[in-house]
Enzyme design. Structure first.
Site, PDB file in Angstrom:
ATOM      1  NE  ARG A 259       8.807  35.869 -40.606  1.00  0.00           N
ATOM      2  CZ  ARG A 259       9.921  36.538 -40.360  1.00  0.00           C
ATOM      3  NH1 ARG A 259      10.978  35.911 -39.921  1.00  0.00           N
ATOM      4  NH2 ARG A 259       9.971  37.830 -40.557  1.00  0.00           N
TER       5      ARG A 259
ATOM      6  N   GLY B  11       5.131  36.076 -38.033  1.00  0.00           N
ATOM      7  CA  GLY B  11       5.787  37.270 -38.578  1.00  0.00           C
ATOM      8  C   GLY B  11       7.034  37.688 -37.838  1.00  0.00           C
TER       9      GLY B  11
ATOM     10  CB  CYS C  56       5.545  40.406 -33.802  1.00  0.00           C
ATOM     11  SG  CYS C  56       5.074  40.536 -32.089  1.00  0.00           S
TER      12      CYS C  56
ATOM     13  CB  VAL D 111      12.213  51.141 -30.173  1.00  0.00           C
ATOM     14  CG1 VAL D 111      11.533  50.395 -29.061  1.00  0.00           C
ATOM     15  CG2 VAL D 111      11.444  52.377 -30.533  1.00  0.00           C
TER      16      VAL D 111
ATOM     17  NE  ARG E 208      10.992  45.947 -38.668  1.00  0.00           N
ATOM     18  CZ  ARG E 208      11.592  44.779 -38.990  1.00  0.00           C
ATOM     19  NH1 ARG E 208      12.841  44.554 -38.672  1.00  0.00           N
ATOM     20  NH2 ARG E 208      10.914  43.841 -39.624  1.00  0.00           N
TER      21      ARG E 208
ATOM     22  CG  HIS F 298      -1.665  52.703  -0.438  1.00  0.00           C
ATOM     23  ND1 HIS F 298      -0.698  53.575  -0.868  1.00  0.00           N
ATOM     24  CD2 HIS F 298      -1.293  52.280   0.788  1.00  0.00           C
ATOM     25  CE1 HIS F 298       0.226  53.694   0.075  1.00  0.00           C
ATOM     26  NE2 HIS F 298      -0.106  52.910   1.101  1.00  0.00           N
TER      27      HIS F 298
HETATM   28  P1  FAD Z   1       5.251  41.338 -39.748  1.00  0.00           P
HETATM   29  O1  FAD Z   1       5.220  40.916 -38.345  1.00  0.00           O
HETATM   30  O2  FAD Z   1       6.520  41.882 -40.284  1.00  0.00           O
HETATM   31  O3  FAD Z   1       4.816  40.071 -40.592  1.00  0.00           O
HETATM   32  C1  FAD Z   1       4.793  40.062 -41.967  1.00  0.00           C
HETATM   33  C2  FAD Z   1       4.923  38.636 -42.440  1.00  0.00           C
HETATM   34  O4  FAD Z   1       4.634  38.626 -43.829  1.00  0.00           O
HETATM   35  C3  FAD Z   1       6.315  38.049 -42.302  1.00  0.00           C
HETATM   36  O5  FAD Z   1       6.268  36.841 -41.595  1.00  0.00           O
HETATM   37  C4  FAD Z   1       6.783  37.804 -43.734  1.00  0.00           C
HETATM   38  O6  FAD Z   1       7.522  36.603 -43.888  1.00  0.00           O
HETATM   39  C5  FAD Z   1       5.461  37.691 -44.454  1.00  0.00           C
HETATM   40  N1  FAD Z   1       5.539  38.057 -45.865  1.00  0.00           N
HETATM   41  C6  FAD Z   1       6.105  39.153 -46.409  1.00  0.00           C
HETATM   42  N2  FAD Z   1       5.931  39.165 -47.730  1.00  0.00           N
HETATM   43  C7  FAD Z   1       5.221  38.049 -48.023  1.00  0.00           C
HETATM   44  C8  FAD Z   1       4.727  37.496 -49.226  1.00  0.00           C
HETATM   45  N3  FAD Z   1       4.903  38.093 -50.393  1.00  0.00           N
HETATM   46  N4  FAD Z   1       4.051  36.329 -49.160  1.00  0.00           N
HETATM   47  C9  FAD Z   1       3.858  35.686 -47.977  1.00  0.00           C
HETATM   48  N5  FAD Z   1       4.293  36.174 -46.808  1.00  0.00           N
HETATM   49  C10 FAD Z   1       4.968  37.332 -46.843  1.00  0.00           C
HETATM   50  N6  FAD Z   1       6.375  45.961 -31.789  1.00  0.00           N
HETATM   51  C11 FAD Z   1       5.702  46.071 -30.630  1.00  0.00           C
HETATM   52  O7  FAD Z   1       4.539  46.507 -30.643  1.00  0.00           O
HETATM   53  N7  FAD Z   1       6.253  45.692 -29.442  1.00  0.00           N
HETATM   54  C12 FAD Z   1       7.508  45.216 -29.365  1.00  0.00           C
HETATM   55  O8  FAD Z   1       7.979  44.887 -28.274  1.00  0.00           O
HETATM   56  C13 FAD Z   1       8.261  45.105 -30.560  1.00  0.00           C
HETATM   57  N8  FAD Z   1       9.515  44.633 -30.530  1.00  0.00           N
HETATM   58  C14 FAD Z   1      10.210  44.507 -31.710  1.00  0.00           C
HETATM   59  C15 FAD Z   1      11.515  44.043 -31.649  1.00  0.00           C
HETATM   60  C16 FAD Z   1      12.250  43.908 -32.805  1.00  0.00           C
HETATM   61  C17 FAD Z   1      13.677  43.404 -32.727  1.00  0.00           C
HETATM   62  C18 FAD Z   1      11.643  44.213 -34.067  1.00  0.00           C
HETATM   63  C19 FAD Z   1      12.426  44.029 -35.334  1.00  0.00           C
HETATM   64  C20 FAD Z   1      10.353  44.689 -34.130  1.00  0.00           C
HETATM   65  C21 FAD Z   1       9.628  44.847 -32.953  1.00  0.00           C
HETATM   66  N9  FAD Z   1       8.323  45.342 -32.952  1.00  0.00           N
HETATM   67  C22 FAD Z   1       7.639  45.478 -31.777  1.00  0.00           C
HETATM   68  C23 FAD Z   1       7.651  45.715 -34.196  1.00  0.00           C
HETATM   69  C24 FAD Z   1       6.696  44.580 -34.627  1.00  0.00           C
HETATM   70  O9  FAD Z   1       7.432  43.401 -34.779  1.00  0.00           O
HETATM   71  C25 FAD Z   1       5.991  44.955 -35.915  1.00  0.00           C
HETATM   72  O10 FAD Z   1       5.358  46.201 -35.781  1.00  0.00           O
HETATM   73  C26 FAD Z   1       4.956  43.900 -36.270  1.00  0.00           C
HETATM   74  O11 FAD Z   1       5.536  42.634 -36.378  1.00  0.00           O
HETATM   75  C27 FAD Z   1       4.243  44.259 -37.563  1.00  0.00           C
HETATM   76  O12 FAD Z   1       3.316  43.290 -37.856  1.00  0.00           O
HETATM   77  P2  FAD Z   1       2.853  42.984 -39.351  1.00  0.00           P
HETATM   78  O13 FAD Z   1       1.818  41.921 -39.243  1.00  0.00           O
HETATM   79  O14 FAD Z   1       2.518  44.236 -40.045  1.00  0.00           O
HETATM   80  O15 FAD Z   1       4.149  42.411 -40.095  1.00  0.00           O
HETATM   81  P1  NAI Z   2      13.578  53.796 -34.764  1.00  0.00           P
HETATM   82  O1  NAI Z   2      12.930  54.596 -35.804  1.00  0.00           O
HETATM   83  O2  NAI Z   2      12.920  53.587 -33.461  1.00  0.00           O
HETATM   84  O3  NAI Z   2      15.020  54.399 -34.430  1.00  0.00           O
HETATM   85  C1  NAI Z   2      15.994  54.607 -35.409  1.00  0.00           C
HETATM   86  C2  NAI Z   2      16.962  55.632 -34.891  1.00  0.00           C
HETATM   87  O4  NAI Z   2      18.062  55.675 -35.769  1.00  0.00           O
HETATM   88  C3  NAI Z   2      16.384  57.038 -34.841  1.00  0.00           C
HETATM   89  O5  NAI Z   2      16.661  57.595 -33.581  1.00  0.00           O
HETATM   90  C4  NAI Z   2      17.085  57.755 -35.972  1.00  0.00           C
HETATM   91  O6  NAI Z   2      17.248  59.126 -35.735  1.00  0.00           O
HETATM   92  C5  NAI Z   2      18.406  57.029 -35.981  1.00  0.00           C
HETATM   93  N1  NAI Z   2      19.131  57.077 -37.250  1.00  0.00           N
HETATM   94  C6  NAI Z   2      18.626  57.023 -38.505  1.00  0.00           C
HETATM   95  N2  NAI Z   2      19.628  57.057 -39.412  1.00  0.00           N
HETATM   96  C7  NAI Z   2      20.781  57.094 -38.711  1.00  0.00           C
HETATM   97  C8  NAI Z   2      22.141  57.121 -39.066  1.00  0.00           C
HETATM   98  N3  NAI Z   2      22.530  57.098 -40.330  1.00  0.00           N
HETATM   99  N4  NAI Z   2      23.073  57.190 -38.077  1.00  0.00           N
HETATM  100  C9  NAI Z   2      22.700  57.214 -36.773  1.00  0.00           C
HETATM  101  N5  NAI Z   2      21.406  57.187 -36.372  1.00  0.00           N
HETATM  102  C10 NAI Z   2      20.466  57.118 -37.335  1.00  0.00           C
HETATM  103  O7  NAI Z   2      13.920  52.404 -35.488  1.00  0.00           O
HETATM  104  P2  NAI Z   2      14.391  51.015 -34.906  1.00  0.00           P
HETATM  105  O8  NAI Z   2      14.930  51.166 -33.536  1.00  0.00           O
HETATM  106  O9  NAI Z   2      15.230  50.403 -35.957  1.00  0.00           O
HETATM  107  O10 NAI Z   2      13.028  50.227 -34.810  1.00  0.00           O
HETATM  108  C11 NAI Z   2      12.222  50.026 -35.984  1.00  0.00           C
HETATM  109  C12 NAI Z   2      10.783  49.938 -35.635  1.00  0.00           C
HETATM  110  O11 NAI Z   2      10.505  48.770 -34.903  1.00  0.00           O
HETATM  111  C13 NAI Z   2      10.339  51.126 -34.804  1.00  0.00           C
HETATM  112  O12 NAI Z   2       9.521  51.912 -35.615  1.00  0.00           O
HETATM  113  C14 NAI Z   2       9.560  50.567 -33.675  1.00  0.00           C
HETATM  114  O13 NAI Z   2       8.260  51.049 -33.681  1.00  0.00           O
HETATM  115  C15 NAI Z   2       9.553  49.067 -33.892  1.00  0.00           C
HETATM  116  N6  NAI Z   2       9.961  48.453 -32.632  1.00  0.00           N
HETATM  117  C16 NAI Z   2       9.143  48.582 -31.558  1.00  0.00           C
HETATM  118  C17 NAI Z   2       9.511  48.098 -30.342  1.00  0.00           C
HETATM  119  C18 NAI Z   2       8.614  48.306 -29.189  1.00  0.00           C
HETATM  120  O14 NAI Z   2       7.465  48.640 -29.396  1.00  0.00           O
HETATM  121  N7  NAI Z   2       9.071  48.094 -27.977  1.00  0.00           N
HETATM  122  C19 NAI Z   2      10.768  47.399 -30.146  1.00  0.00           C
HETATM  123  C20 NAI Z   2      11.575  47.359 -31.322  1.00  0.00           C
HETATM  124  C21 NAI Z   2      11.148  47.851 -32.516  1.00  0.00           C
END
Ligand code: FAD
Ligand code: NAI
Length: 468
Positions: A38, A43, A45, A185, A275, A447
């Site tokens: 990137r 990442g 996050c 989520v 995911r 409290h």
């Molecule tokens: P990532 O953050 O996915 O990072 C992996 C990195 O590796 C990426 O930047 C990618 O470009 C890089 N990469 C991949 N392949 C290669 C390669 N071959 N060479 C070099 N670089 C590479 N989690 C929470 O705990 N709280 C939240 O509030 C939360 N909100 C979220 C909201 C959304 C919309 C999404 C999509 C996810 C959210 N998550 C949240 C989940 C969280 O983002 C992930 O669990 C977390 O980022 C995982 O961290 P990671 O280091 O495993 O991978």
């Molecule tokens: P998720 O696993 O939380 O929810 C996916 C939902 O889609 C489930 O309820 C599932 O039953 C439903 N589903 C699956 N197939 C379907 C279909 N064909 N039609 C209708 N519903 C269907 O996955 P989500 O929301 O995409 O998030 C991915 C990951 O990112 C989560 O595992 C979560 O841990 C992480 N994340 C965490 C956040 C946080 O910690 N606040 C915020 C956002 C993401």
């Protein structure tokens, strides 16, 4: 220090797992590099996940409070409140820039080299990045995860009609009708953002309840609250296809267990059905590694794969896909590589849904505790009876403490509250220290605070809360 290798450690991926592992390894004296394809570090996050979504959740909450007249009862009359969506996006982008830039600063400070490009394995101690071969004594895979596609519902973030979470974080205007596929989520957080800004939001969820994996009672209560907020939640429903014409989508849906199909029209559709781990193009076959059925890289307790020089952490390995889980694994893996003892207690990983109210849990749900054969006692306390929540007119939700009936050990804590994400830290710490419900009940809580509801729920495990 590295001798025959370029580095002691190369981390592939700079998400919360990868960047934290790289910094800890450097702190421990290892010559460390991190490969990231990137344009900015941090990442999913920091770039397109936790951070931009929380920025929009915060600003959309402020907008709804100001716009809906909810503040009038506190003597705050606001008229002419208007939405400037471009500014809202700009402020989100600023937060992302500051934080991703912060990781670049930390890399420089800790002397972690950023190898710019996507890495491919050449062997157990070598990767190729941007056409250059780089070697290391140890390599950590921290490549994270990407959106799971839904066959028949093609995401096109540029067109902005059927989008994934990345597209939903950047919609240029508020859709009249947003359909969220998946009541997990992401669907509920980003659905909340656009509902607060004025969209009608329909959530189509395959299962009978939203928020899989959480405590049943919490799932039911959350659905009730979201419906009260105006969400149209259609559980037990699956999307079977989608077409896009003239900037609108038509979704075909049918009952999950079979039945008559119908259609839903939408201005925007968010596909958020989960995911999947990123391993494509990584060249795992070159080092003799295969993924499991879920596409994850398997490791042992120390985060080492079956190839001794290769480790893996975060979303790419089994376990909840959470940033803080990835971070803790990054620290543990780096410590293990440096010859220390790095451990993650996977039984005590909190999870938070940042909606309003927030929904948080740690440990076992009531159902999981029973499935595991625990004889349990449950204590609950509603925020309706918490003085601070009442004062703030913020009484939705409750705290639920699940304890082992034999030894009173806390097995799980679940909270729905405006402050659940902050409150769950207390429960997490208590569980990490092996606390009993009595330990929490006899801990003095300030409290008036929402935290007193945790104390009261713990007292309720013994059937003796004071305020209900
Ligand atoms: P990532 O953050 O996915 O990072 C992996 C990195 O590796 C990426 O930047 C990618 O470009 C890089 N990469 C991949 N392949 C290669 C390669 N071959 N060479 C070099 N670089 C590479 N989690 C929470 O705990 N709280 C939240 O509030 C939360 N909100 C979220 C909201 C959304 C919309 C999404 C999509 C996810 C959210 N998550 C949240 C989940 C969280 O983002 C992930 O669990 C977390 O980022 C995982 O961290 P990671 O280091 O495993 O991978
Ligand atoms: P998720 O696993 O939380 O929810 C996916 C939902 O889609 C489930 O309820 C599932 O039953 C439903 N589903 C699956 N197939 C379907 C279909 N064909 N039609 C209708 N519903 C269907 O996955 P989500 O929301 O995409 O998030 C991915 C990951 O990112 C989560 O595992 C979560 O841990 C992480 N994340 C965490 C956040 C946080 O910690 N606040 C915020 C956002 C993401």
């Amino acid at each position: 220090m590295a001798d025959t290798y370029d580095y002691d450690l190369i981390v592939i991926g700079s998400g919360p797992g990868g960047y934290v592992a790289a910094i800890r390894a450097a702190q421990l004296g290892l010559k460390t590099a991190c490969a990231e394809g990137r344009e900015t570090l941090g990442g999913t996050c920091l770039n397109v996940g936790c951070i931009p979504s929380k920025a929009l959740l915060h600003s959309s909450q402020l907008y709804e409070e100001a716009h809906s007249g909810a503040l009038t009862k506190f003597g705050i009359d606001l008229s002419g409140v208007a939405l400037n969506l471009d500014q809202m996006h700009a402020e989100k982008a600023k937060a992302v820039k500051e934080l991703t830039g912060g990781i670049e600063f930390l890399f420089k400070k800790n002397k972690v080299d950023w190898l710019k490009g996507y890495a491919t394995f050449e062997g157990p101690n070598a990767i190729n990045v941007a056409g250059k071969s780089v070697t290391a004594k140890n390599i950590i895979i921290a490549t994270g995860s990407s959106v799971t596609p839904l066959p028949g519902v093609e995401v096109d973030n540029d067109a902005g009609v059927i989008v994934d979470s990345t597209g939903a974080l950047a919609l240029p205007k508020v859709p009249q009708h947003l359909v969220v596929i998946g009541g997990g989520v992401i669907g509920l957080e980003l659905g909340s953002v656009w509902r607060r800004l004025g969209a009608k939001v329909t959530v189509v969820e395959y299962l009978d309840q939203i928020l899989p994996g959480m405590d049943e009672e919490i799932r039911r209560e959350s659905a009730k609250i979201f419906k009260k907020q105006g969400f149209d939640i259609r559980t037990g429903t699956k999307v079977t296809g989608a077409t896009v014409a003239n900037g609108k989508a038509t979704l075909t849906v049918e009952p999950a267990k079979g039945g008559e199909a119908s259609t839903i029209e939408a201005d925007a559709v968010l596909v958020s059905i989960g995911r999947r781990p990123n391993t494509e193009g990584l060249g795992l076959d070159k080092v003799g590694l295969a993924t499991n059925k879920q596409g994850q890289v398997e490791t042992d307790h120390d985060f080492r794969t079956k190839v001794p020089s290769i480790w893996a952490i975060g979303d790419v390995i089994p376990g909840p896909m959470l940033a803080h889980k990835a971070e803790d694994e990054g620290i543990a893996a780096a410590e293990n590589i440096a010859g220390q003892t790095g451990i993650v207690n996977h039984d005590v990983i909190p999870s938070v849904v940042y909606t309003y109210p927030e929904i948080a849990g740690v440990g076992l749900s009531e159902e999981q505790a029973k499935e595991k054969g625990h004889d349990i006692k449950v204590g609950k306390f509603p925020f309706m009876a918490n003085s601070r929540a009442k004062t703030n007119r913020d009484t939705d939700g409750f705290v639920k403490v699940i304890a082992d009936a034999k030894n009173d050990r806390v097995l799980g804590v679940w909270i729905i509250s405006s402050l659940a994400g902050t409150l769950i830290a207390e429960a997490t710490l208590a569980m990490e220290f092996g606390a009993t419900s009595e330990d929490i009940a006899y801990t003095c809580h300030a409290h008036p605070t929402h935290a007193e509801a945790i104390k009261e729920a713990a007292m309720a495990v013994q059937g003796k809360p004071i305020h209900i």
